[in-house]
Design an enzyme around this catalytic site. Structure first.
Site, PDB file in Angstrom:
ATOM      1  N   ASP A 134     108.207  -8.786 130.586  1.00  0.00           N
ATOM      2  CA  ASP A 134     107.222  -9.069 129.527  1.00  0.00           C
ATOM      3  C   ASP A 134     106.407  -7.829 129.052  1.00  0.00           C
ATOM      4  O   ASP A 134     105.379  -7.527 128.825  1.00  0.00           O
ATOM      5  CB  ASP A 134     106.143  -9.652 130.838  1.00  0.00           C
ATOM      6  CG  ASP A 134     104.787 -10.340 129.722  1.00  0.00           C
ATOM      7  OD1 ASP A 134     105.043 -10.816 128.513  1.00  0.00           O
ATOM      8  OD2 ASP A 134     103.758 -10.513 130.208  1.00  0.00           O
ATOM      9  N   GLY A 192      86.783  -6.954 132.510  1.00  0.00           N
ATOM     10  CA  GLY A 192      87.973  -7.968 132.125  1.00  0.00           C
ATOM     11  C   GLY A 192      87.937  -8.822 133.180  1.00  0.00           C
ATOM     12  O   GLY A 192      87.350  -8.593 134.343  1.00  0.00           O
ATOM     13  N   ALA A 193      88.928  -9.887 132.965  1.00  0.00           N
ATOM     14  CA  ALA A 193      89.228 -10.720 134.052  1.00  0.00           C
ATOM     15  C   ALA A 193      90.804 -10.824 133.966  1.00  0.00           C
ATOM     16  O   ALA A 193      91.499 -10.878 132.844  1.00  0.00           O
ATOM     17  CB  ALA A 193      88.698 -12.239 133.612  1.00  0.00           C
ATOM     18  N   LYS A 209      91.175  -4.537 140.429  1.00  0.00           N
ATOM     19  CA  LYS A 209      91.563  -5.837 140.520  1.00  0.00           C
ATOM     20  C   LYS A 209      91.197  -6.585 141.675  1.00  0.00           C
ATOM     21  O   LYS A 209      91.358  -6.008 142.762  1.00  0.00           O
ATOM     22  CB  LYS A 209      93.005  -6.097 140.202  1.00  0.00           C
ATOM     23  CG  LYS A 209      93.453  -5.713 138.691  1.00  0.00           C
ATOM     24  CD  LYS A 209      94.864  -5.828 138.560  1.00  0.00           C
ATOM     25  CE  LYS A 209      95.471  -5.458 137.326  1.00  0.00           C
ATOM     26  NZ  LYS A 209      96.551  -5.946 136.997  1.00  0.00           N
ATOM     27  N   PHE A 241      94.051 -13.480 138.755  1.00  0.00           N
ATOM     28  CA  PHE A 241      93.390 -13.921 140.076  1.00  0.00           C
ATOM     29  C   PHE A 241      92.001 -13.617 140.387  1.00  0.00           C
ATOM     30  O   PHE A 241      91.313 -13.897 141.161  1.00  0.00           O
ATOM     31  CB  PHE A 241      94.228 -13.167 141.027  1.00  0.00           C
ATOM     32  CG  PHE A 241      95.864 -13.221 141.187  1.00  0.00           C
ATOM     33  CD1 PHE A 241      96.144 -14.520 141.988  1.00  0.00           C
ATOM     34  CD2 PHE A 241      96.593 -12.524 140.646  1.00  0.00           C
ATOM     35  CE1 PHE A 241      97.397 -14.825 142.084  1.00  0.00           C
ATOM     36  CE2 PHE A 241      98.027 -12.901 140.581  1.00  0.00           C
ATOM     37  CZ  PHE A 241      98.513 -14.014 141.251  1.00  0.00           C
ATOM     38  N   GLY A 242      91.404 -12.960 139.428  1.00  0.00           N
ATOM     39  CA  GLY A 242      89.752 -12.520 139.477  1.00  0.00           C
ATOM     40  C   GLY A 242      89.579 -11.549 138.513  1.00  0.00           C
ATOM     41  O   GLY A 242      90.188 -11.341 137.433  1.00  0.00           O
ATOM     42  N   GLU A 243      88.309 -10.899 138.726  1.00  0.00           N
ATOM     43  CA  GLU A 243      87.805 -10.234 137.767  1.00  0.00           C
ATOM     44  C   GLU A 243      88.329  -8.626 138.036  1.00  0.00           C
ATOM     45  O   GLU A 243      88.860  -8.442 139.069  1.00  0.00           O
ATOM     46  CB  GLU A 243      86.139  -9.997 137.809  1.00  0.00           C
ATOM     47  CG  GLU A 243      85.393 -11.411 137.401  1.00  0.00           C
ATOM     48  CD  GLU A 243      84.038 -11.369 137.437  1.00  0.00           C
ATOM     49  OE1 GLU A 243      83.368 -10.958 138.557  1.00  0.00           O
ATOM     50  OE2 GLU A 243      83.641 -11.711 136.342  1.00  0.00           O
TER      51      GLU A 243
END
EC number: 2.7.10.1
Length: 984
Positions: free
Chosen positions: A744, A626-627, A651, A630-632
């Protein structure tokens, strides 16, 4: 016929290149009218060619005079679009050596020039006579010259030379011939250009095509397939070379389906009784058995009545029919299990792909009415698509009548408008042991014990006498297991080792014996450090309680003293000073409280304090899953020294980050590192001393809860869903007790592992909701970004986030779980959601949602946040439901909550639909479109007559999908009955 003749002509004419003449002096019957300069140079005369035809020629022979410069200019020649021009010159030249007393200036050559122009610019009065404006083509020399002897014998040796020039861009040109001392005669001049002729090749017609500007040029010509032919693969084309010849064919046309080639130049329709299925086929074939083609040009032969062709059958295969029913059924009943065996059908329909479906119906004692069997009934090897004439059926109810229909189907059964042929067998089960316990929960744990609870089996099949618990250390196998018994659905297992993971199973016992063990679940005892930490956390609470007790006793003594002295001191002045109150915070003394990492002067200090640094050599990255913001995000493995290798989620921080992005990225690790709970995602550590920067967490095999539920729609029981909700609530209870507000909470931010344990995650967004500008889930409110569908009204209006607002969000998560991942508030806009909530509207219960669960949702959605339950109360409520599954039997309806207005997801107006495709799209079941159409349900009127057996037959096997489709069919039927015109 005329077209065929034309094509044959084109094919025959393709032997040679084509030449189109622009000027030919041999055809002139009058003076050519060319301009000569000087007048004493070139002279136009009439003569005869070798065939004694009269021709107009130009001659010059001033060889005895030096410094000759005689020019001959043609009239203007229109190039007609040609890019390269050819000039054919026929001429004779006198041999200089045969001339007596000739000076040395005698020549046997002449020059050819051309000049481009858009219009006529040269006349006899205005011609130009110098080399400057002309472009020289070549110096023309004779291959043979003639002498005086030849001249006397009338033996003229004629030379023929061809020269080309280009590219030309103007409308036309002039030719100029320069003589500078030769005795010659220019017999004829032919000016022409070349082009490739029309041709038929590879079943395509190519038009006449002019050659290119250079002799080596290749001009592309696109072909057009002949009638009833189609291109294959790439567009068809030929190249026309500089000599007017076709070359380098690319692509081809072939006769399309229903047509066959004839003489390589035409495509003829297949006659009746034959067919050609594709372009690739060579010629027409006779129709296979049980099919016919009554008309010409048939690409396929249609099956005769009662015969069909499967979707995967090629057109060359004969049409087949459906099988007859199975025969000679034998049944063997063993308590609540049944074995069915049968003989294959007598007629297979001409196919060898016969399979069998088992339709299970649970009936009343008098068998007057039956209903579909429960979802937990097990079929071995399977219920649908059986290839052998045997099936084992288990997990049936005890002392219950059943009817089993054994259907015989083959590859064309779905094409028949009639239901499959079947044979039925009626069976009544015997006394049986209880079904399995669906789930277990950990109540508490110490260093040497674990306390567990569980609900009773969904099918007790009698009175539960007791439970047997089997447990063993995870590192060992189950042959080393121990047993314990409990009279209730709770048990404390003692004598365990500290810090060990134990595999636990439980089974119930009735007078019929033990049921099957439940699925394996893992629980862990506390380590010594965990126990001491817990003791340290509880010690202040114990001390505080003791101190409170002492104060209470002293207060009682003081009150008694005051009361005894009240009369003596009644006249004394009354104190007027009020007592001062001091707030000491909400948390109990010693309770672990969440610390915001951004309160640190140096946020990196928070990372060092709460997150463990991991050497990058211990981490192995495997694949992208996934992504993130901030990055992959990767799946990988972590092998710490002295510990077993585990799968982890990694992450990464993308390259080119700023220092602020690095702090924000690592802040999530600073938050997660403070939490330690089985329903909170666990932080393994961080990598900050190498690139890329990484946050490493435990790996959750099933991913996000919302997508996991959508992928498994209808496959979990209510008690399993409640178990998931209980885990989420337990995690949120832990966070609320630490004074942490998530902000959230949503199903997309809950992760699920392979044991269906749900864990709260995604703590990075909780602080930075206002920074998200891309996700439509988050909508602007008061300058920030808020997930409106999940957020409490006070948080939307005033950005007042508390544990009570998290409770509201938890109610939405409950709705997501019970609807198997449906979008809250459906397709309503965010503003419509806000308006509906302000008007006290709430979400209705999802399909088949227990009333008790929907009531808990409504409690979470109380407008007054102080009236909402706390997470501790929610956990207790769910535990009671798990212990008493009967409380979940009552299904909620909208009319059951008269005091609370509920949103009603309006039933689609079926009168607006014209096709089955439209209807399936509206109810989000479009994945079954081909199944409906293949089975013959091609109109809404036919769909309204469908039953659960029809759905099962066409491949709708998920219970949730069946209920959704049948509910929509019922609503459609009601609408159609109210509006009879719709049926027309």
């Amino acid at each position: 016929m005329a077209l065929d003749c034309l094509l044959l002509f084109l094919l025959a004419s393709a032997v040679a290149a084509m030449e189109e003449t622009l000027m030919d002096t041999r055809t002139a019957t009058a003076e050519l009218g060319w301009t000569a300069n000087p007048a004493s140079g070139w002279e136009e005369v009439s003569g005869y060619d070798e065939n004694l035809n009269t021709i107009r020629t130009y001659q010059v022979c001033n060889v005895f005079e030096p410094n000759q410069n005689n020019w001959l200019l043609t009239t203007f020649i229109n190039r007609r679009g040609a890019h390269r021009i050819y000039t054919e010159m026929r001429f004779t030249v006198r041999d200089c050596s045969s001339l007596p007393n000739v000076p040395g200036s005698c020549k046997e050559t002449f020059n050819l020039y051309y000049y481009e122009t858009d219009s006529v610019i040269a006349t006899k009065k205005s011609a130009f006579w110098s080399e400057a404006p002309y472009l020289k083509v070549d110096t023309i020399a004779a291959d043979e010259s003639f002498s005086q002897v030849d001249f006397g014998g009338r033996l003229m040796k004629v030379n023929t030379e061809v020269r080309s020039f280009g590219p030309l861009t103007r409308n036309g040109f002039y030719l100029a011939f320069q003589d500078y001392g030769a005795c010659m005669s220019l017999l004829s001049v032919r000016v022409f250009f070349k082009k490739c002729p029309s041709i038929v090749q590879n079943f395509a017609v190519f038009p006449e095509t002019m050659t290119g500007a250079e002799s080596t040029s290749l001009v592309i010509a696109r072909g057009t397939c002949i009638p009833n032919a189609e291109e294959v693969d790439v567009p068809i084309k030929l190249y026309c070379n500089g000599d007017g010849e076709w070359m380098v064919p690319i692509g081809r046309c072939t006769c399309k389906a229903g047509y066959e080639p004839e003489n390589s130049v035409a495509c003829k329709a297949c006659p009746a009784g034959t067919f050609k299925a594709s372009q690739e086929a060579e010629g027409c074939s006779h129709c296979p058995s049980n099919s016919r083609s009554p008309s010409e040009a048939s690409p396929i032969c249609t099956c005769r009545t009662g015969y069909y062709r499967a979707d995967f059958d090629p057109p060359e295969v004969a049409c087949t029919s459906v099988p007859s029913g199975p025969r000679n059924v034998i049944s063997i009943v063993n308590e609540t299990s049944i074995i069915l065996e049968w003989h294959p059908p007598r007629e297979t329909g001409g196919r060898d792909d016969v399979t069998y479906n088992i339709i299970c119906k649970k009936c009343r004692a008098d068998r007057r009415s039956c209903s579909r069997c429960d979802d937990n009934v097990e079929f071995v090897p399977r219920q649908l698509g059986l290839t052998e004439c045997r099936v084992s059926i288990s997990s049936l109810w005890a002392h219950t009548p059943y009817t089993f229909d054994i259907q015989a189907i083959n590859g064309v059964s779905s094409k028949s408008p009639f239901p499959p042929q079947h044979v039925s067998v009626n069976i009544t089960t015997n006394q049986a042991a209880p079904s399995t316990v669906p789930i277990m929960h950990q109540v508490s744990a110490t260093m040497r014990s674990i306390t567990l609870s569980w609900p009773q089996p969904e099918q007790p099949n009698g009175i539960i006498l007791d439970y047997e618990i089997r447990y063993y250390e995870k590192e060992h196998n189950e042959f080393n297991s121990s047993m314990a018994r409990s009279q209730t659905n709770t048990a404390r297992i003692d004598g365990l080792r500290p810090g060990m993971v134990y595999v636990v199973q439980v089974r119930a016992r009735t007078v019929a014996g033990y049921g099957k063990f439940s699925g394996k679940m893992c629980f862990q005892t506390l380590t010594d450090d965990d126990y001491k930490s817990e003791l340290r956390e509880q010690l202040p609470l114990i001390a505080g309680s003791a101190a409170a007790g002492v104060v209470f006793v002293v207060s009682l003594v003081a009150i008694s003293i005051v009361c005894s002295r009240k009369r003596a001191y009644s006249k004394e002045a009354v104190y007027s000073d009020k007592l001062q109150h001091y707030s000491t915070g909400r948390g109990s003394p010693g309770m672990k409280i969440y610390i915001d990492p951004f309160t640190y002067e140096d946020p990196n200090e928070a990372v060092r304090e709460f997150a463990k640094e991991i050497d990058v050599s211990f981490v192995k990255i495997e694949e992208v899953i996934g992504a993130g913001e901030f990055g992959e995000v990767y799946k990988g493995r972590l092998k710490l020294p002295g510990k077993r290798e585990i799968y982890v989620a990694i992450k990464t921080l993308k390259a080119g980050y700023s220092e602020k992005q690095r702090r924000d990225f690592l802040s999530e690790a600073s938050i997660m590192g403070q939490f330690d709970h089985p329903n909170i995602i666990r932080l393994e550590g961080v990598v900050t001393k190498s690139r890329p920067v990484m946050i490493i967490t435990e790996f959750m095999e099933n991913g996000a809860l919302d997508s996991f539920l959508r992928q498994n729609d209808g496959q979990f029981t209510v008690i399993q869903l409640v178990g998931m909700l209980r885990g989420i609530a337990a995690g949120m209870k832990y966070l609320s007790e630490m004074n942490y507000v998530h902000r959230d909470l949503a199903a997309r931010n809950i992760l699920v592992n392979s044991n269906l344990v749900c864990k709260v995650s995604d703590f990075g967004l909780s602080r930075y909701l206002q920074d998200d500008t891309s996700d439509p889930t988050y909508t602007s409110s008061l300058g920030g970004k808020i997930p409106v569908r999940w957020t409490a009204p006070e948080a939307i209006a005033y950005r007042k986030f508390t544990s009570a607002s998290d409770v509201w969000s938890y109610g939405i998560v409950m709705w997501e779980v019970m609807s198997f991942g449906e979008r809250p508030y459906w397709d309503m806009s965010n503003q419509d959601v806000i308006n509906a909530i302000e008007q006290d509207y709430r979400l209705p219960p999802p399909m088949d949602c227990p009333a008790a669960l929907h009531q808990l949702m409504l409690d979470c959605w109380q407008k007054d946040r102080n009236s909402r339950p706390r997470f501790a109360e929610i956990v207790n409520t769910l535990d009671k439901m798990i212990r008493n599954p009967a409380s979940l039997k009552t299904v909620a309806t909208i009319t059951a909550v008269p005091s609370q207005p509920l949103l009603d997801r309006s039933i689609p107006d079926f009168t607006a639909f014209t096709t089955v495709d439209d209807w399936l799209s509206a109810i989000k079941m479009v994945q079954y479109r081909d199944s409906f159409l293949t089975a013959g349900f091609t109109s809404l009127q036919l769909v309204t007559q469908m039953t659960s057996e029809d759905l099962l037959r066409i491949g709708v096997t998920l219970a949730g999908h069946q209920k959704k489709i049948l509910s929509s069919i019922h609503s459609m039927r009601v609408q159609m009955n109210q509006s009879p015109s719709v049926m027309a």
